[in-house]
Write a protein that holds these residues in place. Sequence first.
Motif, PDB file in Angstrom:
ATOM      1  N   GLN A 188       0.801  -1.224   0.000  1.00 50.89           N
ATOM      2  CA  GLN A 188       0.000   0.000   0.000  1.00 50.89           C
ATOM      3  C   GLN A 188       0.832   1.269   0.000  1.00 50.89           C
ATOM      4  O   GLN A 188       0.514   2.219  -0.690  1.00 50.89           O
ATOM      5  CB  GLN A 188      -0.956  -0.008   1.193  1.00 50.89           C
ATOM      6  N   GLU A 189       1.902   1.299   0.795  1.00 48.02           N
ATOM      7  CA  GLU A 189       2.635   2.548   0.948  1.00 48.02           C
ATOM      8  C   GLU A 189       3.851   2.654   0.046  1.00 48.02           C
ATOM      9  O   GLU A 189       4.249   3.737  -0.332  1.00 48.02           O
ATOM     10  CB  GLU A 189       3.040   2.737   2.417  1.00 48.02           C
ATOM     11  N   LEU A 190       4.456   1.523  -0.280  1.00 46.41           N
ATOM     12  CA  LEU A 190       5.661   1.588  -1.107  1.00 46.41           C
ATOM     13  C   LEU A 190       5.428   1.049  -2.512  1.00 46.41           C
ATOM     14  O   LEU A 190       6.332   1.072  -3.347  1.00 46.41           O
ATOM     15  CB  LEU A 190       6.802   0.813  -0.446  1.00 46.41           C
ATOM     16  N   GLY A 191       4.229   0.543  -2.775  1.00 47.78           N
ATOM     17  CA  GLY A 191       3.939   0.040  -4.115  1.00 47.78           C
ATOM     18  C   GLY A 191       4.743  -1.190  -4.493  1.00 47.78           C
ATOM     19  O   GLY A 191       5.018  -1.429  -5.662  1.00 47.78           O
ATOM     20  N   ILE A 192       5.122  -1.997  -3.491  1.00 43.96           N
ATOM     21  CA  ILE A 192       5.883  -3.213  -3.771  1.00 43.96           C
ATOM     22  C   ILE A 192       4.899  -4.376  -3.939  1.00 43.96           C
ATOM     23  O   ILE A 192       3.981  -4.531  -3.136  1.00 43.96           O
ATOM     24  CB  ILE A 192       6.836  -3.534  -2.592  1.00 43.96           C
ATOM     25  N   SER A 193       5.091  -5.165  -5.005  1.00 42.20           N
ATOM     26  CA  SER A 193       4.251  -6.362  -5.165  1.00 42.20           C
ATOM     27  C   SER A 193       4.791  -7.468  -4.279  1.00 42.20           C
ATOM     28  O   SER A 193       5.980  -7.490  -3.955  1.00 42.20           O
ATOM     29  CB  SER A 193       4.267  -6.835  -6.611  1.00 42.20           C
ATOM     30  N   VAL A 194       3.915  -8.374  -3.894  1.00 44.84           N
ATOM     31  CA  VAL A 194       4.329  -9.455  -3.010  1.00 44.84           C
ATOM     32  C   VAL A 194       3.804 -10.778  -3.541  1.00 44.84           C
ATOM     33  O   VAL A 194       2.647 -10.871  -3.957  1.00 44.84           O
ATOM     34  CB  VAL A 194       3.780  -9.240  -1.574  1.00 44.84           C
ATOM     35  N   VAL A 195       4.675 -11.782  -3.561  1.00 45.45           N
ATOM     36  CA  VAL A 195       4.226 -13.149  -3.789  1.00 45.45           C
ATOM     37  C   VAL A 195       4.306 -13.829  -2.435  1.00 45.45           C
ATOM     38  O   VAL A 195       5.384 -13.935  -1.844  1.00 45.45           O
ATOM     39  CB  VAL A 195       5.097 -13.874  -4.837  1.00 45.45           C
ATOM     40  N   TYR A 196       3.164 -14.224  -1.920  1.00 46.73           N
ATOM     41  CA  TYR A 196       3.081 -14.780  -0.577  1.00 46.73           C
ATOM     42  C   TYR A 196       2.843 -16.280  -0.679  1.00 46.73           C
ATOM     43  O   TYR A 196       1.773 -16.740  -1.046  1.00 46.73           O
ATOM     44  CB  TYR A 196       1.934 -14.080   0.166  1.00 46.73           C
ATOM     45  N   ILE A 197       3.899 -17.049  -0.403  1.00 50.90           N
ATOM     46  CA  ILE A 197       3.830 -18.507  -0.510  1.00 50.90           C
ATOM     47  C   ILE A 197       3.335 -19.047   0.822  1.00 50.90           C
ATOM     48  O   ILE A 197       3.920 -18.735   1.865  1.00 50.90           O
ATOM     49  CB  ILE A 197       5.241 -19.093  -0.764  1.00 50.90           C
ATOM     50  N   THR A 198       2.292 -19.859   0.812  1.00 50.92           N
ATOM     51  CA  THR A 198       1.750 -20.314   2.093  1.00 50.92           C
ATOM     52  C   THR A 198       0.956 -21.604   1.968  1.00 50.92           C
ATOM     53  O   THR A 198       0.490 -21.960   0.893  1.00 50.92           O
ATOM     54  CB  THR A 198       0.837 -19.228   2.699  1.00 50.92           C
TER      55      THR A 198
END
Lengths: 354, 324
Positions: A202-212
Amino acid sequence: MTAFLEMTNVSKVFSAGIIRRQHTVAVDDVTMTIDEQSPSILAVAGESGSGKTTLARLLLGVIPPSSGEVIYRGQSVDDLSRAQRRTYLREIQPIFQDPFESYNPFYKVDHVLTVPAKKFDLAASREQTMRLIEEALDMVGLQPAETLGRFPHQLSGGQRQRVMVARAMLLRPRLIVADEPVSMVDASLRATILESIRRMKQELGISVVYITHDLTTAYQIADNILVMYKGSVVEAGSVEQVIRDPKHPYTQLLVSSIPQPDPSLPWGAEGEIAGDPESMEVAATGCKFVDRCPVAFEPCSGQRPPLYHEHPSRAAACFQYDGSPALEGQNLDVVFEPQLTSQAAGGSQEPAAN
Amino acid sequence: MNNGAVLTVSDLRVYYDTDAGTVKAVDGVSFDLRPGERLGLVGESGSGKSTMALALMRLHKPPARIAGGEVLLDGVGDVMKLDDDGLRRIRLDRLALVPQGAMNSLNPVMRIRDQLADGIRTHEPGDTRDDLAERIQAQLARVGLDAEVGGKFPHELSGGMKQRVAIAIGTSLSPSVIIADEPTSALDVVVQRQVMETLRSVQEELGASVLIVGHDMGLMAQIADRMGVMYAGKLVELAPVHDLFTNPQHPYTRLLIESVPTLMAKRALASIPGAPPTLINVPPGCPFHPRCPSAFEPCDSEVPLPTAQNGRVVSCHLYPGEAA
């Protein structure tokens, strides 16, 4: 305009054994794009042996694909020049599962923050480095004064994992690949770490791939999800669609097997579990889930089901939905939200009124 | 004392003597286990829950020591005072353990059937070879395993199968109390569901009581009849599972429930501010007071005593009442 990171028909096969060689398809034909313009959190969910960690390692460039390509800013990761590879390694940052093993116990925790700062020339002076580090720690909810100067064993597991999140953030990456970042952290502290991952988007505009393996946290923080079973994507789309209304029998089984923290809700449905959930065997043809599927019918053992686009933001690889068109080139991008705008020039998408 | 409970734990204390000081891992815990019930016990890592589970059978290892309290087993007496022989006699026979991570508790070089036979032969040596084989087969069937599993070694089995073997061994002598320490913590959800269903069916068939120790609130909500919450070596709340989830009394219980993400609704994830204390330096008064949003004047100096109200027990100054 080129996309930040693309996977085109990526597969990874591991082979073992000298005399009777055995091949395991850990990742089977995955095509998707991670865009820079519209950052999002993508959950990659699956049980042990689903290939989710292998997918993470392919994205991180730690292992090469057996077929298909991982393309970074328009260029295959295999063909990057030294300088390009350096940027690639900075722009995609990992967060690993175990907050104990990611540290060298002989160094203070500062070490994991100052070394990458120096290596990637993030700051011109020592003061500026410290300022960046303090900012990053602040972002994950840690007090710099109480964190820096300590040894790893002096911090709790939750604090250690937050330092790792701060380290990843410090390098201002475009993508963070987080492999089970909270599975070894206590419940009461999990939320803080997941919240800081959400703030990165939200604040830094970084995409995340969340493996779970945990569909509940995936539902809480991700925008989109990709469910894997024995290397194949069985269902993908927005979390609202996939988790609230799963279509693939495997996703349905996973969702209903989660014990809900409410004693008045049932745990699972009758007759859902068929076959051996821990079998490692994969049928050579047909759907990989056929032996365990309660609704299998004739076509299921004949050929692999393609991903059917049965809802605007969901696709399921199951012949029950063969009335819907198959995803073109198995490309997952069309089911993910927000829709990529790379074809229509990025800037013109803003709303007219302010 | 006898209120019909199978196991009555009173003021149990288990301390670790370390160079840095005394760690009070279990600090005055009292509860009873009723016939046929499933009692869940949750806590975060370091709350003392596993230490307590092991200490109930005196399986704790030095430097841990029992520093006080009693554990009355129906028809036996105080387990803490038994001599070695008496202890050997009740373990497995009356009081059985299903350990955490069965992969590490099975003997890697012994076939499954021999590991099952071991306990049965020691406690009930009269069986003929055929009787024993039959019992082993019945025991494997009871946990949903094929007879051929008996001839295998642990490494040939999957994680879920190993955990079933552990249940088969633990229940082979029809114990009245089963202590299950995080029985499914390393398993995938579908396998976890199967293993818990197996544990539940075996327990119901035997009419045994089970104490399940764990950290997964969802699992406890689904499996337990009553549930206790541990924090810093103390049992802060104990209540019927439905009451605990719908109307938690202790602020820690309430925050713990709120911190669990669900599939029901998306919401900002809540977490409990601060971190659990190290058990060497437990805060004075209520151990939870530095993190508690409702803390008031007595909390930082007086240890709250457990008080009983409508079938539940809570240790918090917000609920002054009759001592439990």
